[in-house]
Scaffold this motif. Structure first.
Motif, PDB file in Angstrom:
ATOM      1  N   GLY A  75       0.819  -1.199   0.000  1.00  0.00           N
ATOM      2  CA  GLY A  75       0.000   0.000   0.000  1.00  0.00           C
ATOM      3  C   GLY A  75       0.858   1.256   0.000  1.00  0.00           C
ATOM      4  N   VAL A  76       0.287   2.354   0.484  1.00  0.00           N
ATOM      5  CA  VAL A  76       1.018   3.616   0.592  1.00  0.00           C
ATOM      6  C   VAL A  76       0.741   4.225   1.959  1.00  0.00           C
ATOM      7  N   SER A  77       1.604   5.165   2.353  1.00  0.00           N
ATOM      8  CA  SER A  77       1.399   5.899   3.598  1.00  0.00           C
ATOM      9  C   SER A  77       1.749   7.362   3.364  1.00  0.00           C
ATOM     10  N   ALA A  78       1.293   8.202   4.278  1.00  0.00           N
ATOM     11  CA  ALA A  78       1.592   9.630   4.202  1.00  0.00           C
ATOM     12  C   ALA A  78       1.676  10.177   5.621  1.00  0.00           C
ATOM     13  N   ASN A  79       2.647  11.057   5.843  1.00  0.00           N
ATOM     14  CA  ASN A  79       2.786  11.742   7.123  1.00  0.00           C
ATOM     15  C   ASN A  79       2.484  13.220   6.903  1.00  0.00           C
ATOM     16  N   LEU A  80       1.418  13.688   7.523  1.00  0.00           N
ATOM     17  CA  LEU A  80       0.963  15.057   7.331  1.00  0.00           C
ATOM     18  C   LEU A  80       1.134  15.849   8.620  1.00  0.00           C
ATOM     19  N   HIS A  81       1.585  17.078   8.489  1.00  0.00           N
ATOM     20  CA  HIS A  81       1.546  18.004   9.618  1.00  0.00           C
ATOM     21  C   HIS A  81       0.540  19.088   9.268  1.00  0.00           C
ATOM     22  N   LEU A  82      -0.591  19.074   9.950  1.00  0.00           N
ATOM     23  CA  LEU A  82      -1.659  20.018   9.662  1.00  0.00           C
ATOM     24  C   LEU A  82      -1.707  21.091  10.735  1.00  0.00           C
ATOM     25  N   VAL A  83      -1.932  22.313  10.288  1.00  0.00           N
ATOM     26  CA  VAL A  83      -2.126  23.421  11.216  1.00  0.00           C
ATOM     27  C   VAL A  83      -3.527  23.974  11.005  1.00  0.00           C
ATOM     28  N   GLU A  84      -3.968  24.770  11.946  1.00  0.00           N
ATOM     29  CA  GLU A  84      -5.342  25.273  11.939  1.00  0.00           C
ATOM     30  C   GLU A  84      -5.730  25.868  10.576  1.00  0.00           C
ATOM     31  N   GLY A  85      -6.852  25.388  10.048  1.00  0.00           N
ATOM     32  CA  GLY A  85      -7.354  25.879   8.773  1.00  0.00           C
ATOM     33  C   GLY A  85      -6.986  25.017   7.580  1.00  0.00           C
ATOM     34  N   GLN A  86      -6.023  24.123   7.722  1.00  0.00           N
ATOM     35  CA  GLN A  86      -5.627  23.268   6.607  1.00  0.00           C
ATOM     36  C   GLN A  86      -6.580  22.080   6.461  1.00  0.00           C
TER      37      GLN A  86
END
Length: 211
Positions: free
Chosen positions: A141-152
């Motif tokens: 499969g695939v993976s993703a590492n996200l860093h989200l900040v307010e509003g994203q």
């Protein structure tokens, strides 16, 4: 560790999950796209009337939104078609520009012609994701590492739309494969599909006489 709360959005079949941590809050919303008239909406944004619904391919959408602070989100997409029988490699395509702010990257099976789904992700462009968010995993499969900040907000859309050229390979995160223009139009309308689906369920609930 973050805690989670889950419920359906009022008078709808949209599933809402809230992840709460001292550093931030992330909302997940999952739903199948419907128009306010109850038609399924294909990944090209077209409505499918009642008659051919059984043969159409609905679009499954997950919206990931940071509503406060910031949070790291780890995503794994590892579908196992045909009841996990056989091997179905799942590869990311190259990144496409959606507009001045957002990018789109898709993930497709190696043999797309087998009636297998495609996953599209739309996300805000940053210095760290210009070449994509997906990485291939050892599981296939695939993976993703996200860093989200307010509003994203990040949208993930899954459908059997054949909107991806099926020649993607494991090195596709750079240049191999491309997203079709139709798929990009669909991805651009993700928020519209959410509104349409909410409107459908609100209209449905108004007609329901259950007490």
């Amino acid at each position: 560790a973050p805690i989670s709360k889950q419920q359906y959005v009022a008078s709808s079949n949209l599933l809402h999950t809230k992840w709460i941590h001292e550093s931030g809050v992330v909302d997940l919303t999952d739903f199948f796209a419907l128009s306010k008239y109850g038609d399924q909406i294909t990944t090209y944004g077209k409505h499918i009337p009642a008659a051919p619904k059984q043969t159409s391919s609905p679009t499954l959408i997950r919206k990931v939104e940071c509503v406060r602070g910031g949070m790291d989100v780890h995503v794994e997409i590892d579908p196992r078609p045909d009841y996990a029988r056989g091997s179905h490699p799942f590869y990311p395509t190259k990144v496409r520009q959606v507009d001045e702010v957002n990018l789109c990257q898709s993930v497709t099976f190696e043999h797309q012609g087998d009636g297998l789904p495609t996953v599209h992700a739309i996300f805000e462009k940053t210095e760290g994701n210009a070449h994509g968010i997906f990485q291939t995993a050892d599981t296939g499969g695939v993976s993703a590492n996200l860093h989200l900040v307010e509003g994203q907000v990040v949208y993930f859309l899954m459908a059997m739309d054949h909107a991806i050229n099926s020649n993607a390979t494991q090195g596709a995160i750079s240049d191999t494969g491309r997203v079709s223009n139709e798929a990009l139009e669909m991805v651009k309308s993700a928020s519209y599909l959410e509104v349409q689906t909410k409107n459908y369920w609100k209209n449905w609930a108004r007609k329901c006489h259950y007490r």
